[in-house]
Design a protein around this motif. Structure first.
Motif, PDB file in Angstrom:
ATOM      1  N   LEU A  61       0.827  -1.206   0.000  1.00 39.78           N
ATOM      2  CA  LEU A  61       0.000   0.000   0.000  1.00 39.78           C
ATOM      3  C   LEU A  61       0.864   1.258   0.000  1.00 39.78           C
ATOM      4  N   LEU A  62       1.874   1.286   0.873  1.00 44.01           N
ATOM      5  CA  LEU A  62       2.766   2.450   0.935  1.00 44.01           C
ATOM      6  C   LEU A  62       3.541   2.629  -0.373  1.00 44.01           C
ATOM      7  N   ALA A  63       4.017   1.529  -0.946  1.00 47.10           N
ATOM      8  CA  ALA A  63       4.733   1.618  -2.221  1.00 47.10           C
ATOM      9  C   ALA A  63       3.799   2.066  -3.340  1.00 47.10           C
ATOM     10  N   GLY A  64       2.563   1.602  -3.307  1.00 46.08           N
ATOM     11  CA  GLY A  64       1.590   2.027  -4.314  1.00 46.08           C
ATOM     12  C   GLY A  64       1.291   3.516  -4.226  1.00 46.08           C
ATOM     13  N   VAL A  65       1.158   4.012  -3.006  1.00 44.17           N
ATOM     14  CA  VAL A  65       0.938   5.453  -2.816  1.00 44.17           C
ATOM     15  C   VAL A  65       2.143   6.243  -3.318  1.00 44.17           C
ATOM     16  N   ALA A  66       3.342   5.755  -3.011  1.00 44.95           N
ATOM     17  CA  ALA A  66       4.563   6.429  -3.484  1.00 44.95           C
ATOM     18  C   ALA A  66       4.634   6.409  -5.005  1.00 44.95           C
ATOM     19  N   GLN A  67       4.270   5.287  -5.619  1.00 44.88           N
ATOM     20  CA  GLN A  67       4.256   5.198  -7.084  1.00 44.88           C
ATOM     21  C   GLN A  67       3.255   6.205  -7.660  1.00 44.88           C
ATOM     22  N   TRP A  68       2.093   6.274  -7.057  1.00 45.59           N
ATOM     23  CA  TRP A  68       1.043   7.166  -7.547  1.00 45.59           C
ATOM     24  C   TRP A  68       1.479   8.632  -7.454  1.00 45.59           C
ATOM     25  N   ARG A  69       2.081   8.980  -6.330  1.00 40.63           N
ATOM     26  CA  ARG A  69       2.509  10.369  -6.140  1.00 40.63           C
ATOM     27  C   ARG A  69       3.672  10.743  -7.052  1.00 40.63           C
ATOM     28  N   ALA A  70       4.548   9.789  -7.356  1.00 36.41           N
ATOM     29  CA  ALA A  70       5.742  10.084  -8.160  1.00 36.41           C
ATOM     30  C   ALA A  70       5.470  10.054  -9.657  1.00 36.41           C
ATOM     31  N   ARG A  71       4.291   9.591 -10.060  1.00 39.25           N
ATOM     32  CA  ARG A  71       4.027   9.423 -11.484  1.00 39.25           C
ATOM     33  C   ARG A  71       4.061  10.722 -12.270  1.00 39.25           C
ATOM     34  N   SER A  72       3.723  11.816 -11.630  1.00 37.49           N
ATOM     35  CA  SER A  72       3.657  13.083 -12.356  1.00 37.49           C
ATOM     36  C   SER A  72       4.759  14.065 -11.980  1.00 37.49           C
ATOM     37  N   LEU A  73       5.726  13.614 -11.200  1.00 38.25           N
ATOM     38  CA  LEU A  73       6.834  14.497 -10.852  1.00 38.25           C
ATOM     39  C   LEU A  73       7.702  14.747 -12.082  1.00 38.25           C
ATOM     40  N   PRO A  74       8.197  15.946 -12.226  1.00 36.93           N
ATOM     41  CA  PRO A  74       9.034  16.226 -13.401  1.00 36.93           C
ATOM     42  C   PRO A  74      10.417  15.597 -13.264  1.00 36.93           C
ATOM     43  N   CYS A  75      10.969  15.181 -14.389  1.00 33.60           N
ATOM     44  CA  CYS A  75      12.341  14.712 -14.432  1.00 33.60           C
ATOM     45  C   CYS A  75      13.226  15.913 -14.756  1.00 33.60           C
ATOM     46  N   PRO A  76      14.511  15.838 -14.470  1.00 36.02           N
ATOM     47  CA  PRO A  76      15.414  16.961 -14.742  1.00 36.02           C
ATOM     48  C   PRO A  76      15.440  17.323 -16.235  1.00 36.02           C
ATOM     49  N   ALA A  77      15.836  18.560 -16.509  1.00 34.35           N
ATOM     50  CA  ALA A  77      15.913  19.034 -17.890  1.00 34.35           C
ATOM     51  C   ALA A  77      17.143  18.481 -18.617  1.00 34.35           C
ATOM     52  N   ASP A  78      18.180  18.155 -17.862  1.00 38.88           N
ATOM     53  CA  ASP A  78      19.393  17.589 -18.455  1.00 38.88           C
ATOM     54  C   ASP A  78      19.051  16.243 -19.099  1.00 38.88           C
ATOM     55  N   PRO A  79      19.403  16.028 -20.376  1.00 44.21           N
ATOM     56  CA  PRO A  79      19.013  14.792 -21.072  1.00 44.21           C
ATOM     57  C   PRO A  79      19.521  13.514 -20.393  1.00 44.21           C
ATOM     58  N   VAL A  80      20.740  13.528 -19.907  1.00 46.68           N
ATOM     59  CA  VAL A  80      21.282  12.332 -19.251  1.00 46.68           C
ATOM     60  C   VAL A  80      20.533  12.059 -17.949  1.00 46.68           C
ATOM     61  N   ALA A  81      20.318  13.093 -17.175  1.00 43.72           N
ATOM     62  CA  ALA A  81      19.587  12.932 -15.912  1.00 43.72           C
ATOM     63  C   ALA A  81      18.128  12.551 -16.174  1.00 43.72           C
ATOM     64  N   ALA A  82      17.550  13.066 -17.251  1.00 47.52           N
ATOM     65  CA  ALA A  82      16.167  12.725 -17.585  1.00 47.52           C
ATOM     66  C   ALA A  82      16.044  11.253 -17.953  1.00 47.52           C
ATOM     67  N   ARG A  83      17.021  10.719 -18.699  1.00 47.96           N
ATOM     68  CA  ARG A  83      16.999   9.293 -19.038  1.00 47.96           C
ATOM     69  C   ARG A  83      17.156   8.436 -17.783  1.00 47.96           C
ATOM     70  N   THR A  84      18.028   8.863 -16.894  1.00 49.47           N
ATOM     71  CA  THR A  84      18.210   8.141 -15.637  1.00 49.47           C
ATOM     72  C   THR A  84      16.919   8.165 -14.825  1.00 49.47           C
ATOM     73  N   CYS A  85      16.265   9.298 -14.805  1.00 47.37           N
ATOM     74  CA  CYS A  85      14.999   9.445 -14.086  1.00 47.37           C
ATOM     75  C   CYS A  85      13.934   8.505 -14.670  1.00 47.37           C
ATOM     76  N   GLN A  86      13.828   8.481 -15.983  1.00 47.89           N
ATOM     77  CA  GLN A  86      12.836   7.615 -16.627  1.00 47.89           C
ATOM     78  C   GLN A  86      13.151   6.135 -16.388  1.00 47.89           C
ATOM     79  N   ARG A  87      14.440   5.791 -16.435  1.00 52.11           N
ATOM     80  CA  ARG A  87      14.859   4.411 -16.186  1.00 52.11           C
ATOM     81  C   ARG A  87      14.516   4.013 -14.745  1.00 52.11           C
TER      82      ARG A  87
END
Length: 128
Positions: free
Chosen positions: A72-98
């Motif tokens: 339940l706690l992990a599901g809530v964390a997943q739900w809350r993190a789904r719309s957080l922005p990833c960094p603008a730096d392309p390398v950091a953005a790929r790491t964030c998406q991964r």
């Protein structure tokens, strides 16, 4: 808490849910599988070397309750993190998406392990 910290917390919660869901397999699915395969002697040997398995089996409601809470706690964390922005730096953005994909995969595996454990702990005994 920034996006990076939230993503790290989400990944940590997913790994915790995987650990607790795995305990449901050890408590209930593994013994049932060994007995089904005719490896009861292996189960006896395993429980003599790891007697904590008996405690887990005797307290399966507590084990499943803890695993459900972690899921339940992990599901809530997943739900809350789904719309957080990833960094603008392309390398950091790929790491964030991964990291998001990894976290979602670990969470899905946790839910699957929990369901398999619940099947062996609560549904399969009703069939017999």
């Amino acid at each position: 808490m920034g996006p990076a910290e939230s993503l790290r917390a989400t990944l940590g919660a997913s790994w915790l849910s995987l650990l607790t869901s795995s305990s449901t397999l050890v408590c209930c699915a593994l013994p049932a599988l060994l007995v089904t395969l005719g490896a009861g002697a292996s189960l006896v040997t395993l429980t003599s070397h790891v007697p904590q398995l008996i405690w887990l089996s005797e307290h399966k409601a507590l084990v499943f309750g803890g695993a459900a809470l972690a899921l339940l706690l992990a599901g809530v964390a997943q739900w809350r993190a789904r719309s957080l922005p990833c960094p603008a730096d392309p390398v950091a953005a790929r790491t964030c998406q991964r990291a998001r994909r990894l976290s979602a995969g670990v969470y899905a595996a946790s839910v699957a392990l929990f369901a398999i454990g619940a099947l062996f702990a609560f549904v399969a005994p009703l069939w017999l």
